[in-house]
Design an enzyme around this catalytic site. Structure first.
Site, mmCIF file in Angstrom:
data_model
loop_
_atom_site.group_PDB
_atom_site.id
_atom_site.type_symbol
_atom_site.label_atom_id
_atom_site.label_comp_id
_atom_site.label_asym_id
_atom_site.label_seq_id
_atom_site.Cartn_x
_atom_site.Cartn_y
_atom_site.Cartn_z
ATOM 1 C CG HIS A 153 -0.451 0.319 2.502
ATOM 2 N ND1 HIS A 153 -0.276 -0.626 3.481
ATOM 3 C CD2 HIS A 153 -0.047 1.484 3.054
ATOM 4 C CE1 HIS A 153 0.198 -0.057 4.581
ATOM 5 N NE2 HIS A 153 0.352 1.228 4.341
ATOM 6 C CG ASP A 166 -0.120 -3.996 2.741
ATOM 7 O OD1 ASP A 166 0.394 -3.450 1.744
ATOM 8 O OD2 ASP A 166 -0.648 -3.366 3.668
ATOM 9 C CB SER A 211 3.115 2.016 5.986
ATOM 10 O OG SER A 211 1.860 1.799 6.561
#
Length: 378
Positions: free
Chosen positions: A116, A147, A230
């Site tokens: 992402h 992911d 992230s």
């Protein structure tokens, strides 16, 4: 003490995700590009008290700072050593108008991050710790189902060092961990916490740029995980990366504001499994993820509550097809676990492996049926 409002103006885009077994909703820890963010903190000081001799004056006193306990001193030295050794291997990634983090995976300039974070981009700008210059990088492969993604620097700088990835099976609740990344665009930031839980199954929404991945065995941590973290590193005191911070929890009852101290990281063992395949083959060839081989959608009951997964398509020769499940059937259970939505079905399958046998409960024309299914692979 004052903080610059520059952060308040950061264009953070929190994603929308579906509720899961972990009750709080989840927020992808990614960030829209923050230009020139700065934090200005004023100094805080306390005034001293004068002393002297004579009437009405306190006697002269001499104060000395108590020596820190040896254990605390050792712990601080451990922190400093880990940060010195690992932080140079954590980078900031700019993907279009979004920012995230990444971890140097090998000496050839490959960097592992979240899918992402890269989104639909193929080219990236990377900033390494201690160097404000931008390096160009290209996508190797993105694997939204877990992911994860790998990008590669076009010209790796001399001396770039890969991080060391640990064994997730040895992670225990209570282990001290450090989260390293670029929260709110503040590169090379470090937060501290503990492992709060292991073995969490968490689903990420597919809207707002999310991948829709359901990820098993995630590491829950109290270390602060904020937008921009992230793809960074969750590190133990041995200097090993034990996970890739990916999600942070929000509280829907408080307007989806952040729930402090509840973050999730993809375990290092899964990161290595996926990244090694991408490095070797240019793609993921063995997901290790169980699948029924269907395309489905969530159905609701008369009260508009999720009530099962309607089978829209069945993959020819797949697990469901071999078990006699047909389009139009509604799956309501898997091995005794109630299935009410696509998310709950994904979470139930996340605990299984390809080749495992599972009992699928479904309805057809109002009649309840059960089939034993040998699970396939995503």
């Amino acid at each position: 003490m004052a903080v610059s409002r520059a952060l308040a103006r950061a264009r953070v885009h929190p994603p929308r995700v579906h509720p899961q077994r972990v009750r709080p909703r989840l927020l992808r820890a990614s960030l829209a590009l923050l230009a020139g963010a700065a934090v200005l903190v004023s100094g805080c000081s306390a005034g001293g008290t004068s002393s002297g001799s004579g009437p009405g004056r306190a006697k002269d006193t001499t104060t000395t700072q108590a020596a820190a306990p040896a254990a605390a001193d050792d712990l601080q030295n451990d922190y400093l050593k880990v940060i010195k050794n690992v932080l140079p291997s954590v980078v900031q990634i700019q993907a279009g108008d979004a920012l995230g983090s990444g971890v140097v995976y090998d000496d050839s300039g490959r960097i592992v991050t979240n899918a992402h974070v890269v989104g639909d981009e193929k080219k990236f700008k990377v900033t390494t710790a201690g160097d404000e210059g931008e390096l160009s990088a290209s996508l190797v492969y993105a694997y939204p189902e877990q992911d994860l993604a790998v990008i590669k620097l076009d010209k790796p700088p001399q001396g770039m060092r890969a991080a060391v990835f640990g064994d997730s099976s040895k992670v225990e609740v209570g282990h001290i961990v450090l989260a390293m990344g670029s929260p709110l665009g503040l590169s090379s930031s470090v937060t501290q916490g503990i492992v709060s839980a292991t073995g969490r199954t968490v689903s990420e929404g597919g809207s707002g740029g999310g991948t829709g991945a359901t990820i098993a065995n995630m590491v829950q941590t109290s270390a602060a995980i904020n937008p921009g973290n992230s793809g960074g590193a969750l590190v133990n005191l041995d200097g090993q990366v034990i996970g890739i911070p990916t999600l942070a929890a929000t509280d829907p009852e408080l307007g989806n504001s952040a729930a402090p101290g509840i973050g999730f990281a993809i375990p290092a063992s899964m990161v290595k499994t996926v990244a090694d395949q991408i490095v070797k083959n240019g793609r993921v060839t063995d997901s290790g993820r169980a699948a029924l081989g269907i395309t489905g959608r969530t159905v609701v009951d008369a009260r508009s509550q999720p009530a099962g997964v309607a089978v829209a398509q069945v993959k020819s020769g797949g697990a469901a097809d071999r078990a006699g499940i047909e389009p139009g059937d509604v799956i309501v259970g898997l091995d005794g676990t109630a299935i009410t939505s696509i998310t709950s079905l994904s979470e139930a399958l996340a605990a299984d492996k390809p080749g495992d046998k599972a009992k699928v409960t479904y309805t057809r024309d109002g009649n309840r049926r059960t089939a034993e299914v040998t699970l396939g692979e995503i």
